[in-house]
Design an enzyme around this catalytic site. Structure first.
Site, PDB file in Angstrom:
ATOM      1  N   TRP A   1      -3.000  -2.748  -1.381  1.00  0.00           N
ATOM      2  CA  TRP A   1      -2.644  -4.132  -1.706  1.00  0.00           C
ATOM      3  C   TRP A   1      -3.423  -4.968  -0.703  1.00  0.00           C
ATOM      4  CZ3 TRP A   1      -0.122  -8.214   0.797  1.00  0.00           C
ATOM      5  CH2 TRP A   1       0.349  -9.253  -0.025  1.00  0.00           C
TER       6      TRP A   1
ATOM      7  N   HIS B   1      17.617 -37.297  -4.987  1.00  0.00           N
ATOM      8  CA  HIS B   1      16.974 -37.663  -3.716  1.00  0.00           C
ATOM      9  C   HIS B   1      15.477 -37.408  -3.741  1.00  0.00           C
ATOM     10  CE1 HIS B   1      20.793 -38.559  -1.884  1.00  0.00           C
ATOM     11  NE2 HIS B   1      21.269 -37.399  -2.354  1.00  0.00           N
TER      12      HIS B   1
ATOM     13  N   LYS C   1       6.075  -4.465  -3.954  1.00  0.00           N
ATOM     14  CA  LYS C   1       7.508  -4.166  -3.942  1.00  0.00           C
ATOM     15  C   LYS C   1       8.066  -4.180  -2.526  1.00  0.00           C
ATOM     16  CE  LYS C   1      11.368  -3.084  -5.908  1.00  0.00           C
ATOM     17  NZ  LYS C   1      12.057  -4.235  -6.507  1.00  0.00           N
TER      18      LYS C   1
ATOM     19  N   ARG D   1       5.089  -0.078  -6.205  1.00  0.00           N
ATOM     20  CA  ARG D   1       5.100  -0.923  -5.006  1.00  0.00           C
ATOM     21  C   ARG D   1       4.142  -2.106  -5.140  1.00  0.00           C
ATOM     22  NH1 ARG D   1       6.694   2.212  -0.316  1.00  0.00           N
ATOM     23  NH2 ARG D   1       5.103   1.211   0.924  1.00  0.00           N
TER      24      ARG D   1
ATOM     25  N   ASN E   1      -1.896   2.118   5.879  1.00  0.00           N
ATOM     26  CA  ASN E   1      -0.978   1.027   5.503  1.00  0.00           C
ATOM     27  C   ASN E   1      -0.749   0.187   6.748  1.00  0.00           C
ATOM     28  OD1 ASN E   1      -0.669   2.338   3.091  1.00  0.00           O
ATOM     29  ND2 ASN E   1       1.510   2.801   3.346  1.00  0.00           N
ATOM     30  N   GLY E   2      -0.715  -1.122   6.606  1.00  0.00           N
ATOM     31  CA  GLY E   2      -0.445  -1.985   7.756  1.00  0.00           C
ATOM     32  C   GLY E   2      -1.629  -2.893   8.028  1.00  0.00           C
TER      33      GLY E   2
ATOM     34  N   CYS F   1       0.807  -1.219   0.000  1.00  0.00           N
ATOM     35  CA  CYS F   1       0.000   0.000   0.000  1.00  0.00           C
ATOM     36  C   CYS F   1       0.846   1.278   0.000  1.00  0.00           C
ATOM     37  CB  CYS F   1      -0.875   0.035   1.233  1.00  0.00           C
ATOM     38  SG  CYS F   1      -1.867  -1.436   1.444  1.00  0.00           S
TER      39      CYS F   1
ATOM     40  N   LYS G   1      12.725 -15.560 -10.104  1.00  0.00           N
ATOM     41  CA  LYS G   1      12.411 -14.539 -11.120  1.00  0.00           C
ATOM     42  C   LYS G   1      11.356 -15.080 -12.082  1.00  0.00           C
ATOM     43  CE  LYS G   1      13.479 -11.581  -9.712  1.00  0.00           C
ATOM     44  NZ  LYS G   1      14.134 -11.459  -8.467  1.00  0.00           N
TER      45      LYS G   1
ATOM     46  N   GLU H   1      17.428 -17.965  -7.210  1.00  0.00           N
ATOM     47  CA  GLU H   1      17.030 -16.630  -7.672  1.00  0.00           C
ATOM     48  C   GLU H   1      16.503 -16.685  -9.112  1.00  0.00           C
ATOM     49  OE1 GLU H   1      16.286 -13.978  -6.368  1.00  0.00           O
ATOM     50  OE2 GLU H   1      16.465 -12.448  -7.895  1.00  0.00           O
TER      51      GLU H   1
ATOM     52  N   GLU I   1       7.918 -15.364 -10.357  1.00  0.00           N
ATOM     53  CA  GLU I   1       7.303 -14.070 -10.033  1.00  0.00           C
ATOM     54  C   GLU I   1       6.635 -13.407 -11.223  1.00  0.00           C
ATOM     55  OE1 GLU I   1      10.826 -11.966  -8.327  1.00  0.00           O
ATOM     56  OE2 GLU I   1       9.332 -11.278  -6.893  1.00  0.00           O
TER      57      GLU I   1
HETATM   58  C1  AGP Z   1      12.089  -9.939  -5.400  1.00  0.00           C
HETATM   59  O1  AGP Z   1      12.009 -10.064  -6.771  1.00  0.00           O
HETATM   60  C2  AGP Z   1      10.820 -10.018  -4.715  1.00  0.00           C
HETATM   61  N1  AGP Z   1       9.928  -9.027  -5.171  1.00  0.00           N
HETATM   62  C3  AGP Z   1      10.791 -10.290  -3.227  1.00  0.00           C
HETATM   63  O2  AGP Z   1      11.182 -11.606  -3.056  1.00  0.00           O
HETATM   64  C4  AGP Z   1      11.680  -9.399  -2.332  1.00  0.00           C
HETATM   65  O3  AGP Z   1      13.014  -9.685  -2.558  1.00  0.00           O
HETATM   66  C5  AGP Z   1      11.301  -9.653  -0.856  1.00  0.00           C
HETATM   67  O4  AGP Z   1       9.978  -9.298  -0.645  1.00  0.00           O
HETATM   68  C6  AGP Z   1      12.200  -8.913   0.112  1.00  0.00           C
HETATM   69  O5  AGP Z   1      12.102  -7.541  -0.049  1.00  0.00           O
HETATM   70  P1  AGP Z   1      13.199  -6.570   0.533  1.00  0.00           P
HETATM   71  O6  AGP Z   1      14.473  -6.896  -0.135  1.00  0.00           O
HETATM   72  O7  AGP Z   1      12.698  -5.197   0.229  1.00  0.00           O
HETATM   73  O8  AGP Z   1      13.267  -6.823   2.020  1.00  0.00           O
END
Ligand code: AGP
Length: 614
Positions: A77, A510, A609, A27, A103-104, A2, A491, A487, A494
């Site tokens: 969000w 395994h 974000k 975000r 927010n929160g 948010c 990607k 990673e 996501e």
């Molecule tokens: C990364 O592509 C993601 N959007 C997500 O995993 C992100 O890395 C995670 O939410 C942690 O965020 P931060 O690095 O702002 O703490």
């Protein structure tokens, strides 16, 4: 996650609010809304989906709204209640006079809602936020003072919040308060702004006051008053924001993600120019307040992080243990905070976070700080809550990252770990001179090598086209590139929503090998070095099960053409820094697959974000 924006002054509140919301769109959000004071009446507009939907809803009413000089806005969000127009903020009290953006999460909202309903409050949404509007209205009816009503209402709240509130009967006033969620008040010339994130206001002012938990700001167009909920007056501490006006432009690229991938060579150059001038010089980390005495007593390092930052931390563990002979434990922050952790004053706790606001990581480092640990934060946001509470700080200096999928901040975090490891090794005297000299040389060569990968990105785009129809992927690697497999898979998940999993290659046999057949591409991260032959054998095992084999390698061995259907070749690189090279083709592969599938690359569904809820 948010975003909040508030305005009071002489300018056009509608334009400033919508602009401020658009600067926080990156975000991730699913609905948006504004409330404006128009001729002594509060007008609320909200709509599900993107900001353009809200703009279209407002358009027919714009002429009467343009004269408004105060208002609050929000992008939401969803946490409690579906992402619908009804659940979008601002929320209103039953009388409609109180408007709130939040927010929160209000954790005790169910109890409060029950209580308020018994008193006759009519709830319209399924959100936790709406209780705040009703509570403030109830308190205001008693005390006839908005600031006091907000103080009394927030004392009833459990959980986290950044709140911006207006009351129709209280002219020229916006009230803002926070607990465990960031909020700042921008100070202009005869005007004030409220925002949960700097980009929302930076084009209007570079001066701001960061609110502390339980402080309440009462904002008029010509005056800012701050007190805490116990009525102690606080002198506003005005800071100059460490940001230039943020250009959220794609600079000709189709998506921010592609632009940010291309920024990586220059980010590495900038980091090195600042902290490592040549392969003969020492690393300088000005914000790191770790000395020899501390290192003498240090028994372990713990790193807490989430998502992509966690993957950077895994590489950090590898490199610190290799160069510094100190044990490093890595843990997802969300796990770390709900178990007994053996952290004490002889533990260095490193929090890694692009945003510096991730709730799980923030809680984790706060818990460790209470136990006496030194807290080092690696973040892209030196103005964030984590950075402000840190004992030591490494700002990764990647610039604002707009795409929800982290790319350039990851590379910058990994770079920071290399420099930190060299710095600690220098201090500790564990430096293996020839290894560190080689490492420094390799770091300096990285930008050129990444540029060479980027200049051949069409080859990766071709491979992406071929594989964009597959529903599942397995990424395998070993050693320092295990995190690269994680990673790369993250990607892809996501932004394309394809089920991709990263495994240590040796683990394949395994269990996961059972999944392999011609419908399953296996991407082997086959960088030359200590585990190259092992991964090659693991790849043979996968090939024997008819998996579709793709390699990512810096090897020129032509025999690989027999084993792999497609090969992404990258420039040769020292094994220890290979994760920085290996991740780039995987970022591009994920990007192009998502592109072919027509996904919303920069704002993938369900993601935010900055994840400011636990
Ligand atoms: C990364 O592509 C993601 N959007 C997500 O995993 C992100 O890395 C995670 O939410 C942690 O965020 P931060 O690095 O702002 O703490």
């Amino acid at each position: 996650m948010c975003g909040i924006v508030g305005y009071i002054g002489k300018g056009c509140a509608l334009d400033i609010l919508l602009n401020g919301l658009s600067k926080q769109e990156y975000r991730g959000y699913d609905s948006a809304g504004v409330a404006l004071m128009v001729n002594d009446k509060i007008e609320v507009f909200k709509e599900e989906g993107k900001l353009i939907n809200l703009r279209n809803k407002i358009k027919p009413h714009a002429s009467k709204l343009l004269s408004s000089h105060s208002g609050i806005g929000h992008i939401r969000w969803a946490t409690h209640g579906a992402p619908t127009t009804l659940n979008a903020h601002p929320h209103q009290s039953t009388c409609g006079k109180v408007v709130v953006v939040h927010n929160g999460i209000i954790e005790n909202f169910k109890e409060l809602k029950e209580e308020l309903e018994k008193c006759g409050c009519k709830f319209k949404s399924q959100t936790d936020t709406e209780v705040v509007a009703h509570l403030v209205a109830q308190e205001f009816a008693k005390v006839k003072n908005l600031t006091e009503a907000v103080c009394l209402a927030t004392k009833r709240l459990e959980g986290s919040y950044a709140l911006c509130i207006m009351h129709q009967d209280v002219k020229d006033t916006v009230v803002a308060t926070k607990r465990n969620a960031p909020l700042l008040v921008g100070v202009g010339d005869g005007e004030y702004f409220v925002a949960s994130d700097v980009p929302a206001i930076i084009e209007y002012t570079k001066k701001a006051v960061y609110l502390e938990d339980n402080q309440v700001a009462t904002i008029h167009s010509d005056f800012l008053g701050i007190m805490d909920v116990e009525h102690n007056i606080i002198t506003p501490h005005i800071e100059v924001l460490p940001w230039e006006s943020v250009s959220l432009s794609k600079m000709g690229y189709k998506h921010f993600m592609l632009k940010e991938i291309h920024e990586q060579p220059d980010i590495i150059r900038n980091i090195l120019a600042d902290k490592l001038h040549s392969s003969d010089s020492d690393v300088t980390l000005d914000g790191v307040n770790i000395d020899k005495v501390m290192l003498k007593h240090l028994n372990r390092i713990q790193v807490v992080a989430c998502g992509t930052s966690l993957h950077a931390a895994i590489i950090g563990k590898y490199i610190i243990e290799t160069l510094c002979d100190i044990a490093v434990d890595i843990e997802p922050s969300s796990e770390y905070i709900y178990r007994k952790t053996l952290t004490d004053k002889n533990t260095l706790v490193i929090g890694v976070s692009q945003s510096g606001e991730t709730a799980d990581t923030l809680t984790a480092v706060r818990q460790s700080k209470k136990r006496g640990s030194h807290i080092l934060i690696i973040t892209n946001r030196p103005d964030s809550t984590m950075a402000r509470e840190a004992d030591s700080l490494i700002p990764v200096n990647a610039g604002i990252e707009v795409s929800v999928a982290a790319t350039k901040s990851y590379i910058a975090q990994v770079m920071s770990f290399y420099l930190l490891a060299i710095h600690i090794a220098q201090l500790k005297g564990t430096v293996d001179e020839s290894l560190t000299a080689a490492l420094k040389h390799e770091l300096i060569m990285l930008p050129m090598k990444i540029e060479s990968i980027l200049s051949h990105k069409e080859q990766i785009a071709e491979i992406a086209k071929i594989y964009s129809g597959f529903k599942n992927f397995v990424f395998i690697a070993r050693g320092i590139n295990y995190a690269t497999a994680l990673e790369g898979a993250l990607k892809l998940k996501e932004i394309s929503y394809i089920n991709a999993t990263g495994y240590p290659a040796g683990e394949l046999k395994h269990g996961p090998i059972a999944m392999l057949d011609e419908t399953m591409p296996v991407l082997s991260i086959l960088m030359t070095g200590s585990v190259y032959d092992k991964i090659l054998s693991n790849s043979e095992e996968a090939k024997a099960r008819n998996a579709r084999m793709i390699a990512l390698t810096d090897s020129e061995d032509e025999k690989l053409d027999e084993l792999f259907e497609h090969i992404m070749r990258v420039p040769q690189v020292h094994e220890l820094v290979s994760p920085i090279i290996a991740i780039v083709p995987l970022q591009l592969l994920a990007y192009y697959i998502a592109e072919y599938l027509g996904k919303d690359v920069d704002q993938p569904r369900n993601l935010a974000k900055s994840v400011t809820v636990e």
